[in-house]
Every structure is written in C-alpha cells, then in structure tokens.
Design an enzyme around this catalytic site. Structure first.
Site, PDB file in Angstrom:
ATOM      1  N   PHE A  12      28.350  38.616  42.010  1.00  9.86           N
ATOM      2  CA  PHE A  12      28.519  39.439  43.286  1.00  9.86           C
ATOM      3  C   PHE A  12      28.085  40.745  43.046  1.00  9.86           C
ATOM      4  O   PHE A  12      27.233  41.256  43.938  1.00  9.86           O
ATOM      5  CB  PHE A  12      30.241  39.211  43.501  1.00  9.86           C
ATOM      6  CG  PHE A  12      30.721  40.404  44.269  1.00  9.86           C
ATOM      7  CD1 PHE A  12      30.092  40.844  45.811  1.00  9.86           C
ATOM      8  CD2 PHE A  12      31.932  41.282  44.116  1.00  9.86           C
ATOM      9  CE1 PHE A  12      30.689  41.870  46.453  1.00  9.86           C
ATOM     10  CE2 PHE A  12      32.171  42.045  44.859  1.00  9.86           C
ATOM     11  CZ  PHE A  12      31.937  42.388  46.056  1.00  9.86           C
ATOM     12  N   PHE A  35      27.959  30.775  35.498  1.00 10.16           N
ATOM     13  CA  PHE A  35      29.358  30.323  35.405  1.00 10.16           C
ATOM     14  C   PHE A  35      29.900  30.576  37.053  1.00 10.16           C
ATOM     15  O   PHE A  35      30.539  29.589  37.583  1.00 10.16           O
ATOM     16  CB  PHE A  35      29.984  30.792  34.517  1.00 10.16           C
ATOM     17  CG  PHE A  35      31.678  30.530  34.490  1.00 10.16           C
ATOM     18  CD1 PHE A  35      31.917  29.035  34.747  1.00 10.16           C
ATOM     19  CD2 PHE A  35      32.578  31.151  34.166  1.00 10.16           C
ATOM     20  CE1 PHE A  35      33.120  28.798  34.867  1.00 10.16           C
ATOM     21  CE2 PHE A  35      33.893  30.892  34.515  1.00 10.16           C
ATOM     22  CZ  PHE A  35      34.180  29.678  34.597  1.00 10.16           C
ATOM     23  N   TYR A 144      41.423  38.177  29.966  1.00  7.44           N
ATOM     24  CA  TYR A 144      40.738  39.016  30.493  1.00  7.44           C
ATOM     25  C   TYR A 144      40.922  40.535  30.137  1.00  7.44           C
ATOM     26  O   TYR A 144      39.875  41.498  29.844  1.00  7.44           O
ATOM     27  CB  TYR A 144      40.760  38.812  32.247  1.00  7.44           C
ATOM     28  CG  TYR A 144      39.762  39.645  32.945  1.00  7.44           C
ATOM     29  CD1 TYR A 144      38.608  39.255  33.143  1.00  7.44           C
ATOM     30  CD2 TYR A 144      40.166  40.857  33.749  1.00  7.44           C
ATOM     31  CE1 TYR A 144      37.770  40.237  33.998  1.00  7.44           C
ATOM     32  CE2 TYR A 144      39.539  41.433  34.830  1.00  7.44           C
ATOM     33  CZ  TYR A 144      38.096  41.199  34.789  1.00  7.44           C
ATOM     34  OH  TYR A 144      37.316  41.952  35.486  1.00  7.44           O
TER      35      TYR A 144
END
Ligand code: NAD
Ligand code: UDP
Length: 313
Positions: A12, A35, A144
């Site tokens: 994105f 991915f 993350y």
C-alpha cells in the site's frame, strides 16, 4: 537523480512511494516478496525504464547499488502480521539488519518505517517521540510491536557504531487507495462492508480512538524526513485528528449516504485504547503537516474500493 530502493514497494504505502519517487525523476528499485503486496499496485510502472522490480524476501541478504533505502517491507495489518508471527519478527529484525548492512556497505541512507505501535497501549496522550511506550512483550501484537522496536534499536546502533545515516519514521494509521481488499484494517473493512451492504464490524464498543492520515500526506512526510538533515530522534508522522472507531463508522456511512447496521465483536487482545500523534517535531524539523481532510481522504478511498468491487464482479 538518485537510485532508490523501496522494500515492500508493492504494498500500500510502498507503491505510492515508488510513484512519487519516479515522478521526482529518480531510479526506483522495488523489492517485495508479495506476502501482502500485489503486482496490481505497481503494474502501471512495469514498462517504465526507471523502475525495476525484484521478487525477494528481506530476511535474506541482498547486494545492490543504491543511494537511499526506504525499508517498508513488513505486513502492517494485525490479521496479516499475526498469520505467521515468527516470520513477522524475522522480517522486522533480520530484514533491517540486512538493509542496514547494505546501507553500510554502499554508504546509502536508510529510512526505517517504524510505527505508532512502538508506543503500545500508551499511558501518555498524545504520543510524543520522547515517550518510551507501554508494550506487552508476549502478546499477540508483540511480534509486530517488538520487531519494530528492535528495528529502531538496530538503526540507532548502526548509526552510532558504523556511522550509517538513518531516519526513523513513526507512522500512525494511514489509509487510502491500494489498501488490499483483504487487508483487514479498519478503514478498508468498514468501507468494503458498507459497499457490500453488510453490517459494519466494530471491535469492542467502538470507543477506542485512532488518528487517520491520508496516504498522499504520509508519502510527502516520508520523503521529507529521508532528505532532511534531522537525525537526532525518530519522528512521528500522522494526522493528529483523533476520532473513535464508532465515529469513523458513522462518517463512512454518512459520506456514502446510507445507514448501515453495526455488529459489535470482541475487542482483540492488547488493542490500544487511544492513539494520537503529537506532530510538533515533524512541523518544526520538516515543515510538515497533513493537508487532506479525513472526509476527502475517505471519499477517495471509497471511490477506489467501489471501482475494485465492480472490477471483481
Ligand atoms: P502492506 O502490507 O500493504 O505493505 C507491506 C509490503 O511489504 C507488502 O508489499 C509485502 O508483500 C511486503 N513484505 C512483507 N514481508 C516482506 C519480506 N519478508 N520481504 C519482502 N517484502 C515483504 O503495508 P503498508 O501499510 O504499506 O505498510 C508499509 C510499512 O509501513 C510497514 O513496514 C508498516 O509496518 C509501516 N506502517 C504502516 C502503517 C499504516 O497505517 N499503513 C502504520 C504504521 C507503520
Ligand atoms: N477495528 C474494528 N473493526 C474492524 C477492524 C478493526 O473495530 O473491522 C478496530 C480495531 O480493533 C482497532 C481499530 O479498529 O481498535 C484500528 O484497527 P486497525 O487494525 O485498522 O489498526 P491498529 O489497531 O493497528 O491501529
């Protein structure tokens, strides 16, 4: 004109960054393992002689010549980064080691795409760069959050130890065209649900807050940071307009002139309660602040998803 490597360039943010850098006249190498990214995001660039595409996983080292590296490779949506959490940490940690090693070797400057998630579930509001965060080390978001925190540490140490030029952008929630249809983040979920006439899924009671930045503003901020002399600390980039997720759902319904039913779901573990950037540092050192209103950004995003859902039919 520079040669610029964008890891995660088919994603994105990465694909918008490739567009922007090419328009500025640079040569762009887009590296991606696809991915969560897609060739559709960069298909329009494939014939451009200033654009190269490399299918590669940044967990593996790579040697190439480059002047700047934007290190964006990493799934950003909770459903995707939680799909293979060990791989997510590897992507952040081994990925940035490989990119910093490359930067050291070819004397490139590296910009690390860090995140507001390094503040965890913040106890200080709004979040300033000096705040160290409140992060669970063993929760479902930790792969993350902690991966990105270690990546910041590695950037700081490669700078101190090896003199590598680094910039760290702490990116807050960003949205816009080219978010994947299956991305799973809140803006794309709610817009798609509204377009399909489905109920809007709100996790928890919808009172948690986020601050949403339109993608074009974010790209300008990233490029300004990369090219600025400021390297003393990470810099927050995001839109300081804070709204609840319930308000976001109402805004999307309002722009689409429809009344959607709301379906409440369980709040995921460790979901931050409040999040809003203090962007005074970015204002001071980059002369940057977002220009696109939430309403205009949502309108453009809705148009994008409308065209994609029509295409898919
Ligand atoms: P995205 O998922 O659309 O893009 C990530 C890209 O990285 C994808 O193209 C994916 O295929 C690629 N990738 C993932 N793992 C890889 C690997 N091991 N090797 C090579 N490529 C790999 O997400 P995005 O929203 O464009 O986010 C880009 C970056 O910005 C990420 O690092 C993310 O953590 C950061 N960020 C984004 C936001 C946001 O709101 N969009 C907020 C904070 C931080
Ligand atoms: N969220 C929601 N419905 C959805 C997807 C997300 O209510 O369909 C909530 C989520 O629980 C979080 C907020 O929206 O509180 C933002 O979620 P997102 O995954 O977009 O980003 P992040 O939590 O990483 O900020």
């Amino acid at each position: 004109m520079k040669r610029i490597l964008v890891t995660g360039g088919a994603g994105f943010l990465g694909s918008h960054l490739c567009d922007y850098l090419l328009k500025e006249g640079h040569d762009v190498i887009c590296l991606d393992n696809f991915f969560t990214g897609s060739k559709d995001n960069i298909r329009h660039l494939l014939g451009n002689p200033h654009f190269e595409l490399l299918r590669h996983d940044i967990v593996q080292p790579i040697l190439l010549e480059t002047d700047q590296i934007y290190n964006l490779a990493c799934p950003a949506s909770p459903i995707h980064y939680q799909y293979n959490p060990v791989k997510t940490t590897k992507t952040s940690v081994m990925g940035v080691i490989n990119m910093l090693g490359l930067a050291k070797r070819v004397k490139a400057r590296l910009l690390q795409a860090s995140t507001s998630e390094i503040y965890g579930n913040p106890t200080v509001h709004p979040q300033r760069e000096e705040y160290w965060g409140n992060v669970n080390t063993v929760g479902i978001r930790s792969c993350y959050d902690e991966g990105k925190r270690v990546a910041e540490t590695l950037c700081a140490d490669y700078h101190r130890q090896n003199g590598v030029e680094v910039r760290i952008a702490r990116i807050f929630n960003t949205f816009g065209p080219r978010m994947a249809l299956n991305d799973g983040r809140v803006v794309s979920n709610l817009v798609l649900q509204a377009l399909r006439g489905e109920p809007l899924t709100l996790f928890g009671d919808g009172s948690q807050t986020r601050s949403f930045c339109y993608v074009d503003d974010m790209i300008v901020g990233l490029v300004r940071l990369m090219n600025s002399d400021y390297d003393e600390s990470p810099v927050n980039l995001g839109n300081p307009r804070e709204i609840t997720i319930l308000e976001l759902a109402e805004k999307i319904s309002g722009i689409m002139s429809q009344s959607s039913r709301i379906e409440y779901r369980t709040l995921p573990e460790d979901d931050p309660v409040r999040r809003c950037p203090d962007i005074s540092l970015a204002g001071r050192v980059l002369d940057w602040k977002p220009q696109v209103s939430l309403e205009d950004g949502l309108t453009k995003t809705i148009e994008y998803f409308r065209s994609k859902t029509v295409e898919a039919q």
